[in-house]
Design a protein around this motif. Structure first.
Motif: not given
Length: 416
Positions: A19-20, A23, A144-145, A148, A151-152, A281
């Motif tokens: 996820f990190i 993001f 998960a990636n 993120a 959203l980022a 997005s």
């Protein structure tokens, strides 16, 4: 039961890390138009954002593998998060001085931390379960990636690109000190989100260091058939690994082009930036859909190599769609490349690392170096765009997907 609990714990923790990855990585799609305005850059200069970020993978991948051998996977990943936090803090003096070179240094340091994280995390995902279902596990990480990633740009765009079209119009009417003051105010909008990010990254590093994430076994005693027959064989003598490196290189380049140039392309069509800032997005939403499909289909209904071949064919078709259509339809084809790209990393990575045995760390580091495709190929796209048009620049993607098709059908089988 205890083994299942450990497995799920590992999946959750690594999922947070992916996820990190997503993001931080996909903030670049917003940073490019933001820095183009605030630092008064050309499009080619703005695309140096991707170069500075992704070239760090090429520079740091093998040093990262050496660090992991010294400190282990868990401490190495915590260190990677701290390095990323340092890169985020560089954005403070960069924004205050409005020096583009400082932004690039911060991005390079962020990429350095991510190189360390990814060099550890990707083989970890492969090693904690059967190789046949590795693409499915990587698909979970991809979900998960890309959540993120979706959203980022929305979060950062809301903060730094709010009312950006009105700001651009005002800047066009101003000159001298008034214009510089407005540009300074615009640049400083990026400080708060990056300070918040650095605090979050340090907190995650502390949490990871105290977590129950188990260490995976070293690969040195896992010898494949090739190694038994050729005990002196070096990692660079594995043909399918080298071909996989090229596949990762061109794939990441295609992914970055699809995700990070779509906003600029929308602006070239006179679409307001208030709208175009959400286009990244859209691409990542299509990737998310692809990851979900991959999770349910691989390996139950389709093998990793067949999924990769189908993805490559779809990618080539969508690339032709971009240049043969116009307006919002061509934008839609760029976004749909996310669907084609989704399962490429999950399939290429395990196919390229198959049967490497004791050379797993070196192989993983080489593939992570391939992420440098995200640095080089967007610049090639910019060059082609300047020669013809932003739309025709996307023809670069066609030979990329044809090579990936070759790797899927033939290249990954060359293990002699």
């Amino acid at each position: 039961m205890e083994e299942n609990k450990s497995y799920m714990t590992s999946i959750i923790i690594i999922g947070v890390l992916f996820f990190i990855f997503g993001f931080v990585t996909w903030l670049n799609g917003t940073l490019i138009p933001f820095l183009k305005i605030s630092c008064e850059l050309t499009t080619s200069q703005a695309l140096l954002v991707t170069f500075a970020f992704y070239i760090s993978y090429f520079v740091m991948a093998f040093p990262s593998s050496q660090i992991l051998q010294k400190v282990g996977y868990k401490k190495g990943m915590s260190l990677g998060l701290v390095v990323m936090a340092i890169g985020s803090l560089i954005f403070i003096p960069a924004a205050l001085s409005r020096e583009f070179i400082l932004f690039l240094i911060g991005l390079f340091i962020q990429g350095t931390g991510l190189a360390l994280l990814q060099t550890a995390a990707n083989p970890y995902v492969i090693a904690i379960g059967p190789i046949e279902s590795a693409a499915s596990r990587i698909a979970i990480m991809g979900i998960a990636n890309k959540v993120a990633g979706i959203l980022a740009p929305i979060v950062l765009g809301f903060i730094v690109l709010e009312n950006i079209d009105q700001i651009k119009d005002s800047l066009a009417l101003l000159g001298g000190n008034a214009k510089q003051a407005m540009l300074d105010d615009l640049a400083q909008k990026v400080i708060l989100p990056y300070v918040a990010m650095s605090i979050a990254l340090v907190g995650l590093a502390f949490w990871l260091s105290r977590s129950a994430l188990p260490n995976i076994e070293e690969e040195d005693d896992v010898i494949d058939v090739e190694d038994e027959n050729n005990p002196s064989k070096k990692w660079w003598q594995h043909k399918h690994l080298l071909l996989g490196f090229v596949a990762i290189f061109v794939y990441v380049g295609a992914e970055v082009i699809a995700g990070d140039t779509i906003g600029l392309y929308g602006q070239s069509l006179d679409i307001p930036l208030e709208t175009a800032k959400f286009f990244t997005s859209l691409t990542l939403s299509c990737m998310l859909l692809g990851y979900i499909l991959g999770y349910f289909m691989i390996p139950k209904y389709i093998s990793q190599d067949k999924a990769l071949a189908i993805s490559a064919i779809i990618g080539a078709i969508f690339s032709f769609g971009i240049v043969l259509s116009s307006g919002m339809l061509s934008v839609a084809f760029i976004a749909l490349l996310g669907l084609a790209n989704a399962m490429m990393w999950p399939a290429i990575f395990p196919l390229a690392l198959a049967n490497l045995g004791k050379h797993m760390k070196e192989g993983s580091a080489l593939l992570i170096m391939g992420i440098a495709g995200g640095a080089i190929l967007p610049l090639a796209y910019s060059w082609l765009s300047n020669l013809s048009s932003p739309q025709m620049g996307y023809l670069l993607l066609v030979p990329i997907y044809l090579y990936i098709l070759y790797f899927a059908l033939r290249g990954h089988l060359l293990r002699d």
